[in-house]
Motif scaffolding. Sequence first.
Motif, short mmCIF file in Angstrom:
data_model
loop_
_atom_site.label_atom_id
_atom_site.label_comp_id
_atom_site.label_asym_id
_atom_site.label_seq_id
_atom_site.Cartn_x
_atom_site.Cartn_y
_atom_site.Cartn_z
N VAL A 60 0.84 -1.20 0.00
CA VAL A 60 0.00 0.00 0.00
C VAL A 60 0.88 1.25 0.00
N ASP A 64 -0.23 3.65 -5.61
CA ASP A 64 -0.48 4.98 -6.16
C ASP A 64 -1.66 5.67 -5.46
N VAL A 65 -2.03 5.24 -4.27
CA VAL A 65 -3.13 5.92 -3.56
C VAL A 65 -2.64 7.29 -3.10
N LEU A 69 -3.50 9.37 2.36
CA LEU A 69 -3.87 8.00 2.76
C LEU A 69 -2.63 7.15 3.02
N VAL A 124 -5.48 -3.90 -2.59
CA VAL A 124 -5.17 -2.53 -3.02
C VAL A 124 -4.02 -2.57 -4.03
N ARG A 126 -3.28 -4.77 -6.08
CA ARG A 126 -3.58 -5.54 -7.28
C ARG A 126 -3.35 -4.76 -8.57
N THR A 127 -3.88 -3.54 -8.60
CA THR A 127 -3.80 -2.79 -9.85
C THR A 127 -2.45 -2.13 -10.04
N GLU A 128 -1.72 -1.96 -8.99
CA GLU A 128 -0.52 -1.15 -9.08
C GLU A 128 0.76 -1.98 -9.24
N THR A 130 1.58 -4.40 -10.96
CA THR A 130 2.00 -4.86 -12.28
C THR A 130 2.34 -3.70 -13.21
N LEU A 131 2.31 -2.47 -12.68
CA LEU A 131 2.59 -1.31 -13.56
C LEU A 131 4.02 -1.33 -14.06
#
Lengths: 131, 125
Positions: A60, A64-65, A69, A124, A126-128, A130-131
Amino acid sequence: MAERLAQWYVFGVAASLLPLLVDALVRLDDGRPAGLNAVLGHGELLLVTGAIAFPAFGMVVMSDVSRVLRGCFGGLAVLTEILVASLYASINREVRVSNPHSVAVQSVVLFLVMLAIGTVCVAVARTEATL
Amino acid sequence: MNQALFVSALVSAILTLLVSLQALRTERRRGGNHLRWTRSRIRELQGDISQLVEEWTVVRDGPDDQRRVIFKTEVQGGIAKARRALDEMEADFDAQAAERARRERGLPPLAQNDESSHSSDTGAA
């Protein structure tokens, strides 16, 4: 997400719990008590909790949050880790743990809460990741 | 002492859990993530395909016919797998884009049966 979670549960959580399982099995084999109090009565699960939770927290913090946060989360995560570590140290200050049952229950409660946090952290990330 | 530490750790952990849930909600709300995720997967696949082509080129020029056949099968399998993954991603991305467009226009999300029929169409394709 399921794949990433499964990976974390198998290689992170299950692998970290393996020494405790082996300890319980050896105790059973030796005819010594192998219950919750005997295996987790010295806060062993707190070590596992710290070891599995911190890498998940990192996901986390590195994601990229929003900065606010991430800041809040990072601060709270570090505080939680320090408190868990302090609790473990405090438990082991005594030569003989006075109340192993209480220690075992506390360890299990903290482990479950940290497991929930870790699951959310992996989701959270998950999407980041693999960038 | 132990009790106080336990309660503090528990409160801190619960607060961390709440913040992480908020982070998850924020991430889910952001539409761009899916696009970035798809792009990253496409980049990964491009890397895989380049590697396969490179391997194939090396083996193609090699002397061993048997190895050549084995590698050819592997490369073809890899390319077929990559194509399937790209098709799945494209369908997934289109569905996400349609959903986002609906949301932006203030329309309700697609019904469950619409989604299932879409996925079954994709599977058939």
